[in-house]
Scaffold this motif. Structure first.
Motif, short mmCIF file in Angstrom:
data_model
loop_
_atom_site.label_atom_id
_atom_site.label_comp_id
_atom_site.label_asym_id
_atom_site.label_seq_id
_atom_site.Cartn_x
_atom_site.Cartn_y
_atom_site.Cartn_z
N LEU A 151 17.33 -2.79 -8.22
CA LEU A 151 17.72 -1.91 -9.26
C LEU A 151 18.62 -0.65 -8.78
O LEU A 151 18.43 -0.14 -7.82
CB LEU A 151 16.58 -1.08 -9.79
N GLU A 152 19.92 -0.71 -9.43
CA GLU A 152 21.04 0.10 -8.93
C GLU A 152 20.74 1.38 -9.70
O GLU A 152 20.03 1.55 -10.76
CB GLU A 152 22.16 -0.41 -9.22
N THR A 174 0.79 -1.07 -0.18
CA THR A 174 0.09 0.05 0.00
C THR A 174 0.73 1.18 0.03
O THR A 174 0.30 2.43 -0.49
CB THR A 174 -0.97 0.09 1.12
N GLY A 175 2.08 1.21 0.45
CA GLY A 175 2.91 2.23 0.54
C GLY A 175 3.88 2.49 -0.70
O GLY A 175 4.50 3.22 -0.70
N ALA A 176 3.86 1.46 -1.47
CA ALA A 176 4.69 1.64 -2.84
C ALA A 176 3.83 1.98 -4.09
O ALA A 176 2.48 2.04 -3.86
CB ALA A 176 5.22 -0.15 -3.07
N THR A 177 4.22 1.97 -5.07
CA THR A 177 3.62 2.30 -6.65
C THR A 177 3.32 0.87 -6.81
O THR A 177 4.36 0.07 -7.09
CB THR A 177 4.60 2.93 -7.51
N THR A 192 16.32 1.14 -6.26
CA THR A 192 14.69 0.79 -6.30
C THR A 192 14.34 -0.84 -6.14
O THR A 192 15.13 -1.42 -6.67
CB THR A 192 14.01 1.06 -7.70
N LEU A 193 13.65 -0.94 -5.17
CA LEU A 193 13.42 -2.29 -5.09
C LEU A 193 12.13 -2.59 -5.81
O LEU A 193 10.94 -2.04 -5.76
CB LEU A 193 12.87 -2.57 -3.57
N TYR A 202 4.95 -4.35 -7.76
CA TYR A 202 5.12 -2.90 -6.88
C TYR A 202 6.76 -2.63 -6.61
O TYR A 202 7.49 -3.66 -6.58
CB TYR A 202 4.50 -2.98 -5.59
N HIS A 203 6.97 -1.22 -6.58
CA HIS A 203 8.19 -0.74 -6.26
C HIS A 203 8.36 0.33 -5.66
O HIS A 203 7.43 1.15 -5.59
CB HIS A 203 8.95 -0.82 -7.91
N ARG A 204 9.45 0.50 -4.95
CA ARG A 204 9.61 1.75 -4.09
C ARG A 204 11.15 2.15 -4.14
O ARG A 204 12.03 1.32 -4.13
CB ARG A 204 9.24 1.56 -2.68
#
Length: 298
Positions: free
Chosen positions: A265-266, A14-17, A271-272, A293-295
């Motif tokens: 992702l570096e 819920t707190g990620a894209t 980004t996770l 989802y990613h953040r």
């Protein structure tokens, strides 16, 4: 116990894209997708999509932003559960589960010389792994991930599952040497770590990653044999040989979350990226199917 910030990053959808029921620009469901950085910029993903009862094809797509995905090629037919890694020479390796529709699956490895070949679906060579842990005529070996590969591809380390005694999937590991010789072993310590939490059904797909110098797996486990609604995702600490259930929180409270994959992702803004499949038997309205989802990471 794993670090709280890692657990929170993995669990707080819920707190990620987030995108639920993710599809490419041709409307294909991007089931069991694995995302990596595209050396040309943006992102690449491999995934499978159903084409009939018990039948799947594997595809590759590109994206500029992890939200919009453009289909580029079909990589394999009658295949599923793909995993991809980029090689230092600009090529790619894809491992997948070949077979299905009544044929017991096996592990297949595809070698692509470069990005153009990948996006054209033109593999330079293919290896079909023989069954070593269960009889091929009866039981499955599949759902692979690529742990590591030497730059010249002379040694490729692959995880997979096998159908133990024709009852449940359990973990295994194989090494492909010289793109010709295949040796395998069972991974009972991973099985035991999930069985500690009451996993009595299948233990299937996994993905490996490193967080602050420590190696982990995301891995799926099913608490009840045949219970699609009982699929859950677990975090396995490789050094400690212990696992913990991940209380992943979606907007609607979906519970049956499986087929996990993770990419760190570096770059200037690390980004996770996490992907999973939400089985409809345990999904909230509008959330069933492939999820991404990613953040950003601080």
């Amino acid at each position: 116990m794993p670090e709280p910030d890692l657990v929170e990053a993995l669990c707080d959808v819920t707190g990620a894209t987030v995108a639920y029921d993710l599809r490419d620009d041709q409307g294909r469901a991007m089931d069991t997708l694995k995302v990596i950085a595209d050396p040309a910029g943006g992102y690449l993903a491999v995934y499978h999509c159903g084409v009939g009862r018990g039948r799947f094809d594997v595809h590759v797509a590109t994206s500029p932003d992890l939200a919009r995905w453009a289909w580029r090629a079909r990589l394999d037919e009658l295949a599923s559960q793909p995993h991809i890694v980029a090689m230092p020479d600009g090529g790619f390796l894809v491992a997948l589960e070949a077979g299905g529709a009544g044929t017991p699956p096996w592990v297949r490895v595809l070698d692509y010389a470069g990005r153009d070949d990948l996006l054209a679906g033109a593999a330079a060579r293919r290896f079909d792994a023989p069954h070593t842990l269960v009889p091929r005529r009866k039981h499955a070996e599949g759902t692979p991930n690529i742990y590591a590969a030497t730059p010249d591809r002379s040694r490729i380390d692959i995880g997979f599952h096998y159908w133990r005694r024709g009852r449940v999937d359990r973990q295994a590991r194989g090494v492909l040497t010289g793109f010709a010789d295949w040796s395998t072993r069972r991974e009972p310590r991973i099985d035991a770590a999930l069985e500690h939490w009451g996993v009595r059904g299948n233990i299937g797909g996994r993905d490996a990653f490193t967080w602050k110098g420590r190696e982990y797996l995301l891995i799926e486990g099913q608490t009840e044999p045949g219970g699609w609604h009982t699929w859950r995702t677990y975090l396995y600490d490789v050094a400690a040989q212990t696992a913990w259930p991940l209380p992943i929180r979606t907007h609607g409270g979906s519970a049956a979350i499986a087929n996990p994959a993770v990419t760190l992702l570096e770059g200037p803004r690390p980004t996770l990226v996490v992907t999973a499949y939400l089985f409809h038997a345990g999904a909230a309205d509008g959330e069933g199917g492939p999820m991404l989802y990613h953040r950003p990471l601080s």
